[in-house]
Scaffold this motif. Structure first.
Motif, PDB file in Angstrom:
ATOM      1  N   TYR A  94      40.539  44.141  32.597  1.00 47.45           N
ATOM      2  CA  TYR A  94      41.561  44.231  33.735  1.00 47.45           C
ATOM      3  C   TYR A  94      42.092  42.911  34.018  1.00 47.45           C
ATOM      4  O   TYR A  94      42.608  42.996  34.873  1.00 47.45           O
ATOM      5  N   ASN A 106      44.528  43.955  44.012  1.00 49.09           N
ATOM      6  CA  ASN A 106      44.077  44.691  45.003  1.00 49.09           C
ATOM      7  C   ASN A 106      43.939  46.221  44.455  1.00 49.09           C
ATOM      8  O   ASN A 106      43.814  47.217  45.184  1.00 49.09           O
ATOM      9  N   THR A 107      43.997  46.431  43.019  1.00 50.57           N
ATOM     10  CA  THR A 107      44.038  47.732  42.570  1.00 50.57           C
ATOM     11  C   THR A 107      42.401  47.885  42.123  1.00 50.57           C
ATOM     12  O   THR A 107      42.058  48.918  41.523  1.00 50.57           O
ATOM     13  N   LEU A 108      41.872  46.896  42.148  1.00 54.58           N
ATOM     14  CA  LEU A 108      40.429  46.861  41.543  1.00 54.58           C
ATOM     15  C   LEU A 108      39.324  47.267  42.719  1.00 54.58           C
ATOM     16  O   LEU A 108      39.537  47.220  43.899  1.00 54.58           O
ATOM     17  N   SER A 109      38.309  47.691  42.141  1.00 49.45           N
ATOM     18  CA  SER A 109      37.079  48.034  43.151  1.00 49.45           C
ATOM     19  C   SER A 109      36.826  46.860  43.793  1.00 49.45           C
ATOM     20  O   SER A 109      36.841  45.694  43.232  1.00 49.45           O
ATOM     21  N   GLY A 110      35.906  46.882  44.504  1.00 41.80           N
ATOM     22  CA  GLY A 110      35.359  45.669  45.276  1.00 41.80           C
ATOM     23  C   GLY A 110      34.282  44.940  44.760  1.00 41.80           C
ATOM     24  O   GLY A 110      34.343  43.697  44.574  1.00 41.80           O
ATOM     25  N   GLY A 111      33.457  45.541  43.621  1.00 40.31           N
ATOM     26  CA  GLY A 111      32.536  44.914  42.702  1.00 40.31           C
ATOM     27  C   GLY A 111      33.300  43.996  41.847  1.00 40.31           C
ATOM     28  O   GLY A 111      32.888  43.104  41.524  1.00 40.31           O
ATOM     29  N   GLN A 112      34.530  44.834  41.443  1.00 42.56           N
ATOM     30  CA  GLN A 112      35.134  44.172  40.112  1.00 42.56           C
ATOM     31  C   GLN A 112      35.976  42.971  40.832  1.00 42.56           C
ATOM     32  O   GLN A 112      36.003  41.739  40.312  1.00 42.56           O
ATOM     33  N   GLN A 113      36.498  43.018  42.427  1.00 43.48           N
ATOM     34  CA  GLN A 113      37.082  41.809  42.940  1.00 43.48           C
ATOM     35  C   GLN A 113      36.003  40.714  43.007  1.00 43.48           C
ATOM     36  O   GLN A 113      36.334  39.552  42.913  1.00 43.48           O
ATOM     37  N   LEU A 133      29.710  45.948  49.268  1.00 38.75           N
ATOM     38  CA  LEU A 133      29.518  46.653  47.858  1.00 38.75           C
ATOM     39  C   LEU A 133      28.479  47.801  48.115  1.00 38.75           C
ATOM     40  O   LEU A 133      27.616  47.583  48.803  1.00 38.75           O
ATOM     41  N   ASP A 134      28.698  48.699  47.008  1.00 34.70           N
ATOM     42  CA  ASP A 134      27.832  49.744  46.963  1.00 34.70           C
ATOM     43  C   ASP A 134      26.556  49.221  46.213  1.00 34.70           C
ATOM     44  O   ASP A 134      26.833  48.196  45.570  1.00 34.70           O
ATOM     45  N   SER A 192      27.036  47.828  42.573  1.00 32.84           N
ATOM     46  CA  SER A 192      27.687  46.749  42.326  1.00 32.84           C
ATOM     47  C   SER A 192      27.132  45.528  42.943  1.00 32.84           C
ATOM     48  O   SER A 192      27.319  44.594  42.559  1.00 32.84           O
TER      49      SER A 192
END
Length: 264
Positions: free
Chosen positions: A146, A152-159, A184-185, A188
């Motif tokens: 990635y 800003n196109t990434l998931s919260g966990g990735q960010q 986060l979920d 994540s």
């Protein structure tokens, strides 16, 4: 500051209007510790982290904050030489604090700004060392694929993993994580906590993390510091923290809420 401490807070107070967010907090953090800061909303956890990182001043008076043996702030003033100290302190926020329009790679590379000329970062002219460090960090946290994607196109966990990678490129020795899993979920969140724990155990980084999830504090951290109304009400081993003490910290509803949300 004791010989083994990398971070020391003495009599730190902070007042917002009529509200006392911190009331004479004193705390020593030793090298290589992973400490959970817990307590109800408004107890002063985030205020303490922001004061340690010099993002805000403490009240004038006796309060002193030092890191790595050097002053961060005292008597309500940020030390003039704090920039050098701050390069060794990585701050991770609940809302990730990435630049959304930039690629994940660029966000992670920004961690090197304290060591390279600002114009190079502004133009994206990263030294080879920065490029290598950024890609190594992204690879370590499962984000290499990635690297070119806008943050800003990434998931919260990735960010959030990207934000931690940025602290790694910064070569931070202390990581201050302010509610890093609150947005986060559960899956994540566990990944992020496992990364912080690995950085602590494998890399020897000192980690101070504020958490609303008491079960995470008990699972991942060896030491717990609990704040209530701006004062330290518990400071000791996570395994020694009793349910009765948690009920005293959070109120009588704590036990039902905790056991409902605790992982199986």
């Amino acid at each position: 500051m004791s010989d083994a401490a990398v971070l020391s807070i003495r009599n730190a107070s902070k007042t917002f209007g009529q509200r006392k967010a911190l009331g004479g907090v004193s705390l020593d953090v030793r090298k290589g510790e992973m400490i959970a800061l817990i307590g109800p909303s408004g107890s002063g956890k985030s205020t303490l982290l922001r004061s340690i990182s010099a993002l805000q001043t403490i009240d004038k008076g006796e309060g002193v904050i030092t890191a790595f043996g050097g002053p961060v702030q005292q008597d309500g003033r940020i030390d003039s030489n704090v920039r050098k100290t701050r390069t060794r302190i990585g701050m991770i926020f609940q809302q990730f604090n990435l630049v959304g329009r930039l690629s994940l790679f660029s966000n992670v590379a920004l961690g090197s700004l304290g060591r390279i000329p600002f114009w190079r970062g502004l133009l994206g002219l990263w030294p080879a060392e920065t490029k290598q460090a950024a890609m190594a960090a992204l690879h370590r946290f499962g984000l290499a694929d990635y690297a070119a994607q806008r943050a800003n196109t990434l998931s919260g966990g990735q960010q959030q993993r990207g934000a931690i990678a940025r602290a790694l490129v910064q070569k931070a020795k202390i990581i201050l994580a302010d509610e890093p899993v609150a947005s986060l979920d559960p899956v994540s969140a566990r990944k992020v906590m496992e990364i912080l724990r690995d950085l602590n155990k494998s890399d020897g980084l000192t980690v101070l993390v504020t958490l609303h999830q008491v079960d995470y504090a008990l699972r991942y951290c060896d030491r717990v510091v609990a704040l209530k109304a701006g004062k330290v009400v518990y400071d000791g081993p996570a395994k020694a923290l009793k349910t009765e003490q948690l009920i005293d910290i959070y109120g009588p509803e704590f036990e039902d809420v905790f056991w409902e949300g605790a992982p199986a």
